[in-house]
Design an enzyme around this catalytic site. Structure first.
Site, PDB file in Angstrom:
ATOM      1  N   HIS A 247       0.819  -1.215   0.000  1.00 26.71           N
ATOM      2  CA  HIS A 247       0.000   0.000   0.000  1.00 26.71           C
ATOM      3  C   HIS A 247       0.852   1.263   0.000  1.00 26.71           C
ATOM      4  CE1 HIS A 247       0.669   0.934   4.308  1.00 26.71           C
ATOM      5  NE2 HIS A 247       0.640  -0.372   4.488  1.00 26.71           N
TER       6      HIS A 247
ATOM      7  N   CYS B 244       2.279  -4.730   7.181  1.00 26.13           N
ATOM      8  CA  CYS B 244       2.070  -4.474   5.765  1.00 26.13           C
ATOM      9  C   CYS B 244       3.325  -3.906   5.118  1.00 26.13           C
ATOM     10  CB  CYS B 244       0.901  -3.518   5.572  1.00 26.13           C
ATOM     11  SG  CYS B 244      -0.680  -4.229   6.081  1.00 26.13           S
TER      12      CYS B 244
END
EC number: 2.3.2.-
Length: 237
Positions: free
Chosen positions: A196, A212
């Site tokens: 992301h 992440c």
């Protein structure tokens, strides 16, 4: 003798006039052109601060996407090895594969033909939260909402207003998922880990997130456009 002397003097005089005329013709064959010193002297040439280039200014400059203004990244404060760049494919993986090297803090996308890869600098999960293995980028989203998993809410109760069932955080430049999110599935199930975007440029190259893989917003937009549908992804430890 006097007549001969006069004749010789006249000839020499005429030759001298001709020479002067010839020199004058060379000197005035066209308008003289002078280049201003400021146009050629390095002392007057515009320059960028150390570490900056026009190409990188364009790559990491301010941009408007989806109605949001993404701020410019002060990339000269990031180690140059983390800049987006094309490199030889040394991963051993075929074209279309995404590889995250958590030790080196690099993400590779192997390009068509398999000879080269686009490499991006990333930030990864803190020790104890990192995920590794092989999966598929099953889903992708522009300007996603962010919904923290309940495990994260338990660690950070202030995130309860974004917990599952609330609709999550609105998209925007302060959203932790940034401009794009690529969702990693394994064996048909959502791993809850993502590739992301990221508004915090100084996290690139570090282990700071809750698992992440984060990229600069400018880089995740570039990756989003390049990565194949349902690409295979490998995360190395």
């Amino acid at each position: 003798m006097t007549s001969d002397l006069l004749s010789r003097r006249r000839i020499l005089s005429l030759l001298a006039v001709g020479s002067v005329s010839t020199l004058a013709s060379c000197a005035s064959s066209g308008p003289q052109r002078f280049t201003p010193i400021a146009a050629t002297s390095p002392a007057f040439a515009p320059s960028l601060p150390p570490g900056r280039t026009p190409e990188l200014d364009a790559t990491y400059g301010q941009m408007v996407d989806g109605g949001f203004v993404i701020p410019a990244v002060p990339y000269w404060k990031i180690p140059p090895r983390f800049y987006r760049q094309r490199v030889p494919n040394t991963t051993g993986e075929p074209a279309g594969t995404v590889i995250v090297d958590t030790q080196s803090r690099f993400l590779y996308l192997v390009e068509p033909g398999g000879e080269t890869a686009m490499r991006y600098g990333v930030g990864i999960g803190r020790e104890g939260f990192a995920w590794s293995g092989e999966g598929v980028i099953q889903w992708r989203q522009k300007w996603p909402r962010w919904t923290p998993p309940m495990e994260m809410v338990a660690r950070q109760p202030e995130l309860a207003k974004y917990a599952p069932g609330t609709g999550g955080m609105e998209p925007g430049t302060t959203n932790p998922l940034g401009a794009r999110a690529l969702y990693i599935f394994q064996n048909g199930k959502d791993t809850l880990y993502r590739l992301h975007g990221n508004p915090e440029w100084n996290s690139i190259g570090k282990a700071v997130s809750s698992g992440c893989v984060r990229l600069l917003n400018q880089d995740i937009i570039d990756l989003y456009e390049r990565v194949p549908t349902k690409a295979r992804i490998i995360v190395w430890q």
